[in-house]
Design a protein around this motif. Structure first.
Motif, PDB file in Angstrom:
ATOM      1  N   SER A   1       0.865  -1.177   0.000  1.00 55.09           N
ATOM      2  CA  SER A   1       0.000   0.000   0.000  1.00 55.09           C
ATOM      3  C   SER A   1       0.900   1.224   0.000  1.00 55.09           C
ATOM      4  O   SER A   1       2.072   1.148   0.374  1.00 55.09           O
ATOM      5  CB  SER A   1      -0.935  -0.002   1.209  1.00 55.09           C
ATOM      6  N   ASP A   2       0.350   2.346  -0.428  1.00 58.36           N
ATOM      7  CA  ASP A   2       1.147   3.565  -0.633  1.00 58.36           C
ATOM      8  C   ASP A   2       0.193   4.749  -0.492  1.00 58.36           C
ATOM      9  O   ASP A   2      -0.866   4.772  -1.129  1.00 58.36           O
ATOM     10  CB  ASP A   2       1.748   3.496  -2.050  1.00 58.36           C
ATOM     11  N   ALA A   3       0.548   5.704   0.367  1.00 55.75           N
ATOM     12  CA  ALA A   3      -0.321   6.877   0.550  1.00 55.75           C
ATOM     13  C   ALA A   3       0.506   8.050   1.054  1.00 55.75           C
ATOM     14  O   ALA A   3       1.512   7.865   1.749  1.00 55.75           O
ATOM     15  CB  ALA A   3      -1.448   6.576   1.540  1.00 55.75           C
TER      16      ALA A   3
ATOM     17  N   LEU B   1      -4.646   1.156  -8.010  1.00 55.51           N
ATOM     18  CA  LEU B   1      -3.845   2.262  -8.530  1.00 55.51           C
ATOM     19  C   LEU B   1      -3.470   3.208  -7.403  1.00 55.51           C
ATOM     20  O   LEU B   1      -4.317   3.559  -6.567  1.00 55.51           O
ATOM     21  CB  LEU B   1      -4.670   3.048  -9.572  1.00 55.51           C
ATOM     22  N   ALA B   2      -2.220   3.632  -7.386  1.00 56.14           N
ATOM     23  CA  ALA B   2      -1.784   4.684  -6.456  1.00 56.14           C
ATOM     24  C   ALA B   2      -1.812   5.999  -7.233  1.00 56.14           C
ATOM     25  O   ALA B   2      -1.004   6.212  -8.135  1.00 56.14           O
ATOM     26  CB  ALA B   2      -0.387   4.391  -5.928  1.00 56.14           C
ATOM     27  N   ILE B   3      -2.768   6.828  -6.877  1.00 58.81           N
ATOM     28  CA  ILE B   3      -2.988   8.096  -7.594  1.00 58.81           C
ATOM     29  C   ILE B   3      -2.454   9.206  -6.703  1.00 58.81           C
ATOM     30  O   ILE B   3      -2.835   9.295  -5.526  1.00 58.81           O
ATOM     31  CB  ILE B   3      -4.488   8.259  -7.905  1.00 58.81           C
ATOM     32  N   GLU B   4      -1.544  10.024  -7.250  1.00 60.36           N
ATOM     33  CA  GLU B   4      -0.791  10.909  -6.357  1.00 60.36           C
ATOM     34  C   GLU B   4      -0.396  12.240  -6.979  1.00 60.36           C
ATOM     35  O   GLU B   4       0.745  12.426  -7.390  1.00 60.36           O
ATOM     36  CB  GLU B   4       0.446  10.201  -5.811  1.00 60.36           C
ATOM     37  N   PRO B   5      -1.342  13.196  -7.024  1.00 58.91           N
ATOM     38  CA  PRO B   5      -0.968  14.521  -7.513  1.00 58.91           C
ATOM     39  C   PRO B   5       0.104  15.188  -6.660  1.00 58.91           C
ATOM     40  O   PRO B   5       0.053  15.133  -5.422  1.00 58.91           O
ATOM     41  CB  PRO B   5      -2.279  15.311  -7.467  1.00 58.91           C
TER      42      PRO B   5
ATOM     43  N   TYR C   1      -0.619  14.487  -2.309  1.00 52.55           N
ATOM     44  CA  TYR C   1      -1.706  13.727  -1.678  1.00 52.55           C
ATOM     45  C   TYR C   1      -1.886  12.446  -2.481  1.00 52.55           C
ATOM     46  O   TYR C   1      -1.952  12.494  -3.713  1.00 52.55           O
ATOM     47  CB  TYR C   1      -3.008  14.549  -1.666  1.00 52.55           C
ATOM     48  N   GLU C   2      -1.971  11.331  -1.799  1.00 48.41           N
ATOM     49  CA  GLU C   2      -1.990  10.033  -2.492  1.00 48.41           C
ATOM     50  C   GLU C   2      -2.803   9.010  -1.713  1.00 48.41           C
ATOM     51  O   GLU C   2      -2.712   8.941  -0.487  1.00 48.41           O
ATOM     52  CB  GLU C   2      -0.553   9.508  -2.623  1.00 48.41           C
ATOM     53  N   ASN C   3      -3.568   8.218  -2.452  1.00 54.20           N
ATOM     54  CA  ASN C   3      -4.174   7.011  -1.889  1.00 54.20           C
ATOM     55  C   ASN C   3      -4.024   5.856  -2.864  1.00 54.20           C
ATOM     56  O   ASN C   3      -3.943   6.060  -4.078  1.00 54.20           O
ATOM     57  CB  ASN C   3      -5.678   7.208  -1.632  1.00 54.20           C
TER      58      ASN C   3
ATOM     59  N   GLY D   1       1.754   8.764 -10.646  1.00 52.80           N
ATOM     60  CA  GLY D   1       1.168   7.658  -9.904  1.00 52.80           C
ATOM     61  C   GLY D   1       1.451   6.357 -10.653  1.00 52.80           C
ATOM     62  O   GLY D   1       2.087   6.343 -11.712  1.00 52.80           O
ATOM     63  N   HIS D   2       0.903   5.257 -10.106  1.00 50.92           N
ATOM     64  CA  HIS D   2       1.322   3.947 -10.610  1.00 50.92           C
ATOM     65  C   HIS D   2       0.364   2.854 -10.150  1.00 50.92           C
ATOM     66  O   HIS D   2      -0.288   2.993  -9.119  1.00 50.92           O
ATOM     67  CB  HIS D   2       2.728   3.636 -10.086  1.00 50.92           C
ATOM     68  N   GLY D   3       0.347   1.765 -10.897  1.00 49.45           N
ATOM     69  CA  GLY D   3      -0.291   0.564 -10.392  1.00 49.45           C
ATOM     70  C   GLY D   3       0.468   0.054  -9.174  1.00 49.45           C
ATOM     71  O   GLY D   3       1.632   0.406  -8.954  1.00 49.45           O
TER      72      GLY D   3
HETATM   73 CO    CO Z   1       3.241   6.188  -4.949  1.00 46.48          CO
END
Ligand code: CO
Ligand code: MF3
Length: 253
Positions: A106-108, A200-204, A233-235, A169-171
């Motif tokens: 996980s990544d946030a 997906l890790a979406i991270e503006p 910010y990422e989830n 961001g990335h899968g």
């Molecule tokens: Co990331």
């Protein structure tokens, strides 16, 4: 590496991984105050991840020397925690954290205010978070990946901010970084079709000033070229047939 679609079993483990990471962020939020060092934040985050049974996935990733990326003010991402870096009133600090639970990553990331922050910088932090939520309106089966990219960029740019293009961001799944790459800026074409089970890790990463960044001499820390502040910010997000499920976000943060 192909884009992976997770099975129900894998989704359950991704959810557990994400919920643990959410706990880590909730706890880290509580220790942010003027006077704390970025090294202390890293130590606390590292110990929390391990206490929850996780493995810090950033530590030693391509040689990265810590478990939490702590990036202050003009540092965009990948700030290296240091005993010498003391947070002060008026700073913003982005904490990027990740863990592995039963083989699933996980990544946030969150950006927090330290004490009393200037209104224009507070707005940057709020808009960065909101740009994520604008993006995930399209994180649904049947939409295409770059609809997310466009929505993030359109929203952030409507405030005159610079959208970082060097990092994406990335899968995510059994690896921290899987395909696809997820740019936060407009692309040619539509990108892949989103299907249920993608994670997906979406991270503006959004800058108050120029979108341009440079790398500091430590080889990691990415900073804004004009040294104005930046927020992140990422989830980790699960694509479903309906609304996306935020695996690393329970409640409001
Ligand atoms: Co990331
Ligand atoms: N959250 C970061 C990312 O999305 C990971 C940090 S890479 C590390 O890619 F090397 F700093 F760990």
């Amino acid at each position: 590496m192909p884009v992976t679609v997770k099975t129900e079993r894998e989704i359950a483990l991704m959810r557990e991984s994400g919920h643990k990471l959410c706990e880590v962020h909730n706890a880290l939020k509580e220790i942010i105050r003027p006077g704390i060092t970025t090294a202390e934040i890293n130590r606390y985050g590292d110990s929390l991840i391990r206490k929850l049974g996780g493995i810090p996935n950033f530590l030693d990733y391509n040689g990265y020397p810590a478990s939490i990326c702590v990036s202050v003010n003009d540092e965009v991402v990948h700030g290296i925690p240091s005993e010498d870096r003391v947070l002060k009133d008026g700073d913003i600090v982005s904490l990027d954290a990740g863990l592995i639970w039963k083989g699933y990553h996980s990544d946030a990331a969150r950006t927090w205010l330290v004490g009393d922050v200037a209104p224009e910088v507070r707005q940057l932090v709020n808009v960065t978070k909101q740009s994520f939520f604008e993006g995930i309106r399209f994180a649904k089966a049947g939409h295409h990946l770059y609809e997310i990219s466009k929505a993030i960029a359109d929203y952030a740019e409507s405030f005159g901010y610079g959208v970082v293009e060097e990092l994406c961001g990335h899968g995510i799944g059994t690896h921290l970084h899987e395909d696809p790459q997820i740019p936060n800026f407009r692309q040619k074409g539509r990108g892949i079709l989103l299907v249920p089970g993608m994670t997906l890790a979406i991270e503006p990463m959004i800058n108050l000033g120029t979108k341009r960044v440079d790398w500091s001499s430590d080889g990691w820390t990415v900073r804004t070229a004009d040294r104005k502040p930046s927020a992140h910010y990422e989830n980790t997000v699960l694509i479903t047939d309906g609304e996306p499920e935020l695996l690393t976000c329970i409640g409001t943060i």
